[in-house]
Design a protein around this motif. Structure first.
Motif, PDB file in Angstrom:
ATOM      1  N   GLY A  58     -10.580  -3.085  19.699  1.00 33.60           N
ATOM      2  CA  GLY A  58      -9.699  -3.937  18.921  1.00 33.60           C
ATOM      3  C   GLY A  58      -8.841  -3.159  17.941  1.00 33.60           C
ATOM      4  N   GLU A  59      -8.082  -3.891  17.150  1.00 32.89           N
ATOM      5  CA  GLU A  59      -7.181  -3.299  16.168  1.00 32.89           C
ATOM      6  C   GLU A  59      -7.436  -3.950  14.824  1.00 32.89           C
ATOM      7  N   ALA A  60      -7.651  -3.129  13.791  1.00 31.38           N
ATOM      8  CA  ALA A  60      -7.956  -3.681  12.472  1.00 31.38           C
ATOM      9  C   ALA A  60      -7.654  -2.658  11.392  1.00 31.38           C
ATOM     10  N   ILE A  61      -7.400  -3.176  10.203  1.00 24.87           N
ATOM     11  CA  ILE A  61      -7.280  -2.342   9.010  1.00 24.87           C
ATOM     12  C   ILE A  61      -8.028  -3.033   7.872  1.00 24.87           C
ATOM     13  N   ALA A  62      -8.478  -2.244   6.912  1.00 24.01           N
ATOM     14  CA  ALA A  62      -9.127  -2.779   5.719  1.00 24.01           C
ATOM     15  C   ALA A  62      -8.134  -2.757   4.563  1.00 24.01           C
ATOM     16  N   LEU A  63      -8.007  -3.889   3.870  1.00 23.52           N
ATOM     17  CA  LEU A  63      -7.100  -3.975   2.732  1.00 23.52           C
ATOM     18  C   LEU A  63      -7.829  -4.605   1.555  1.00 23.52           C
ATOM     19  N   GLN A  64      -7.778  -3.949   0.414  1.00 18.78           N
ATOM     20  CA  GLN A  64      -8.422  -4.465  -0.797  1.00 18.78           C
ATOM     21  C   GLN A  64      -7.509  -5.465  -1.491  1.00 18.78           C
ATOM     22  N   ALA A  65      -8.088  -6.566  -1.952  1.00 15.46           N
ATOM     23  CA  ALA A  65      -7.356  -7.528  -2.770  1.00 15.46           C
ATOM     24  C   ALA A  65      -8.348  -8.485  -3.404  1.00 15.46           C
ATOM     25  N   VAL A  73      -2.848 -11.043  -3.930  1.00 17.47           N
ATOM     26  CA  VAL A  73      -2.744 -11.790  -2.679  1.00 17.47           C
ATOM     27  C   VAL A  73      -1.367 -11.596  -2.053  1.00 17.47           C
ATOM     28  N   GLN A  74      -0.341 -11.613  -2.876  1.00 16.86           N
ATOM     29  CA  GLN A  74       1.009 -11.369  -2.362  1.00 16.86           C
ATOM     30  C   GLN A  74       1.108  -9.991  -1.716  1.00 16.86           C
ATOM     31  N   LEU A  75       0.538  -8.993  -2.382  1.00 17.00           N
ATOM     32  CA  LEU A  75       0.561  -7.636  -1.836  1.00 17.00           C
ATOM     33  C   LEU A  75      -0.245  -7.543  -0.541  1.00 17.00           C
ATOM     34  N   LEU A  76      -1.341  -8.310  -0.453  1.00 11.32           N
ATOM     35  CA  LEU A  76      -2.151  -8.335   0.766  1.00 11.32           C
ATOM     36  C   LEU A  76      -1.315  -8.801   1.951  1.00 11.32           C
ATOM     37  N   PHE A  77      -0.593  -9.896   1.777  1.00 11.37           N
ATOM     38  CA  PHE A  77       0.243 -10.406   2.864  1.00 11.37           C
ATOM     39  C   PHE A  77       1.375  -9.432   3.181  1.00 11.37           C
ATOM     40  N   GLU A  78       1.962  -8.856   2.157  1.00  8.72           N
ATOM     41  CA  GLU A  78       3.053  -7.902   2.390  1.00  8.72           C
ATOM     42  C   GLU A  78       2.567  -6.690   3.172  1.00  8.72           C
ATOM     43  N   ALA A  79       1.369  -6.205   2.837  1.00 15.30           N
ATOM     44  CA  ALA A  79       0.823  -5.057   3.555  1.00 15.30           C
ATOM     45  C   ALA A  79       0.513  -5.406   5.004  1.00 15.30           C
ATOM     46  N   ALA A  80      -0.009  -6.611   5.220  1.00 15.88           N
ATOM     47  CA  ALA A  80      -0.287  -7.053   6.592  1.00 15.88           C
ATOM     48  C   ALA A  80       1.001  -7.153   7.405  1.00 15.88           C
ATOM     49  N   GLU A  81       2.032  -7.702   6.799  1.00 15.14           N
ATOM     50  CA  GLU A  81       3.315  -7.820   7.483  1.00 15.14           C
ATOM     51  C   GLU A  81       3.926  -6.448   7.759  1.00 15.14           C
ATOM     52  N   SER A  82       3.778  -5.541   6.794  1.00 12.48           N
ATOM     53  CA  SER A  82       4.322  -4.196   6.976  1.00 12.48           C
ATOM     54  C   SER A  82       3.643  -3.472   8.129  1.00 12.48           C
ATOM     55  N   ARG A  83       2.347  -3.665   8.249  1.00 12.88           N
ATOM     56  CA  ARG A  83       1.595  -2.968   9.297  1.00 12.88           C
ATOM     57  C   ARG A  83       1.755  -3.630  10.663  1.00 12.88           C
ATOM     58  N   PHE A  84       1.682  -4.957  10.708  1.00  9.54           N
ATOM     59  CA  PHE A  84       1.609  -5.654  11.988  1.00  9.54           C
ATOM     60  C   PHE A  84       2.834  -6.507  12.317  1.00  9.54           C
ATOM     61  N   GLY A  85       3.739  -6.703  11.363  1.00 11.90           N
ATOM     62  CA  GLY A  85       4.958  -7.448  11.637  1.00 11.90           C
ATOM     63  C   GLY A  85       4.934  -8.911  11.261  1.00 11.90           C
TER      64      GLY A  85
END
Length: 248
Positions: A58-65, A73-85
Motif C-alpha cells: 500500500g501507500e501511506a504517510i504519517a502526518l502529525q496534527a 488541521v488545515q495544515l494536515l489537509f494541505e500536506a495531504a493534498e500536496s502529497r497525493f493531490g
C-alpha cells in the motif's frame, strides 16, 4: 465514487497510530486508498503503521496534527493534498476517554474531551467539507455508550452524542456533492483506550453485554468503516452504525 478500484483515492484517518485507528488505516490501504496516518504525539507508532501498509503493497504517510488545533488541521489537509493531490475520505477516529461520575468530573476532564472529541471532530469536518473531492466519504467515530448511558461515561458520551448530531446535519449540508457522512459507534472494543484501568472482572462482564459474548476487535470496527467508505456503502448517508455485537 468507487473508492476501492480507484488507486488515487486518498484517506485521512485521525488518531491512526494505534488501536482502532491503526486498524482502519491498514484496512483502507488494503482496499486501495492512499492513507494519511495522522497522529498527535507518537511518531514511532505512526511510522510502524506506515511500514506495515507499505510492506503489504500500500501507500501511506504519517502526518502529525493536533486535531483540537484548527490551524494544525488545515495544515494536515494541505500536506495531504500536496502529497497525493486531494482528499476523498476522512475518518475521524482521534479521541480520548476519561471516566468519572459527573459529581467528580473536574474542569480538566471536561475541557480535554470537549477539545479533542468534539472540537477536534468539528475542526476536521469543517476542513473536510471545504476540501473533500465530490463523491467522497466522511466517517465519524462515536460510541455505543450514547445509547447505553453507562455511569461514569457522562462527559465522554456527551461529546460523542454531539458528534452524532454533527454527522446527521453535515450529511444534509453537503447536498449536491455526492459526499456521504456517517458515524460508526463501537461497543466495548479490546484496545488500550478501553482496557486501561479496568479490572479483569469488569472486562469480563462488559464482554458479555452483547449476545455474541465477546469484546469487539479493532478489525471489527475497521470492517464497518470499510463498508461505509467502499462501493457497497454509497447509499448509506446520515446514519449511525452501532458496531457492537448486538448490544442494546
Amino acid at each position: 465514487m468507487n473508492t476501492q478500484s480507484n488507486p488515487r483515492s486518498v484517506a485521512i484517518v485521525t488518531g491512526a497510530s494505534r488501536g482502532i485507528g491503526a486498524a482502519i488505516a491498514e484496512r483502507l490501504a488494503k482496499d486501495g486508498h492512499a492513507v494519511v496516518v495522522n497522529y498527535a504525539g507518537n511518531r514511532q507508532e505512526a511510522d510502524q503503521v506506515v511500514e506495515r501498509i507499505v510492506a503489504s503493497g500500500g501507500e501511506a504517510i504519517a502526518l502529525q496534527a493536533d486535531v483540537s488545533d484548527p490551524a494544525a488541521v488545515q495544515l494536515l489537509f494541505e500536506a495531504a493534498e500536496s502529497r497525493f493531490g486531494g482528499v476523498d475520505v476522512l475518518v475521524n477516529n482521534a479521541g480520548i476517554m476519561k471516566l468519572a461520575p459527573l459529581v467528580d468530573s473536574d474542569d480538566a476532564l471536561f475541557d480535554s474531551q470537549i477539545a479533542i472529541n468534539l472540537k477536534g471532530t468539528f475542526n476536521t469536518l469543517r476542513e473536510g467539507a471545504r476540501r473533500l473531492r465530490d463523491g467522497g466519504r466522511i466517517v465519524n467515530l462515536s460510541t455505543s455508550v450514547v445509547g447505553l448511558r453507562l455511569e461514569s461515561y457522562g462527559v465522554y458520551a456527551a461529546t460523542k452524542s454531539a458528534v452524532e448530531t454533527l454527522t446527521a446535519i453535515l450529511s444534509k449540508e453537503l447536498r449536491g456533492r455526492s459526499i456521504t457522512v456517517n458515524a460508526v459507534a463501537p461497543g466495548p472494543t479490546a484496545t488500550a483506550l478501553f482496557l486501561n484501568g479496568k479490572s479483569p472482572e469488569l472486562i469480563d462482564r462488559m464482554s458479555k453485554m452483547n449476545p455474541l459474548e465477546r469484546l469487539g476487535t479493532p478489525a471489527d470496527i475497521a470492517n464497518a468503516v470499510a463498508f461505509i467508505t467502499g462501493p457497497d456503502g454509497g447509499w448509506i448517508n446520515g446514519q449511525v452504525l452501532r458496531a457492537n455485537g448486538g448490544m442494546v
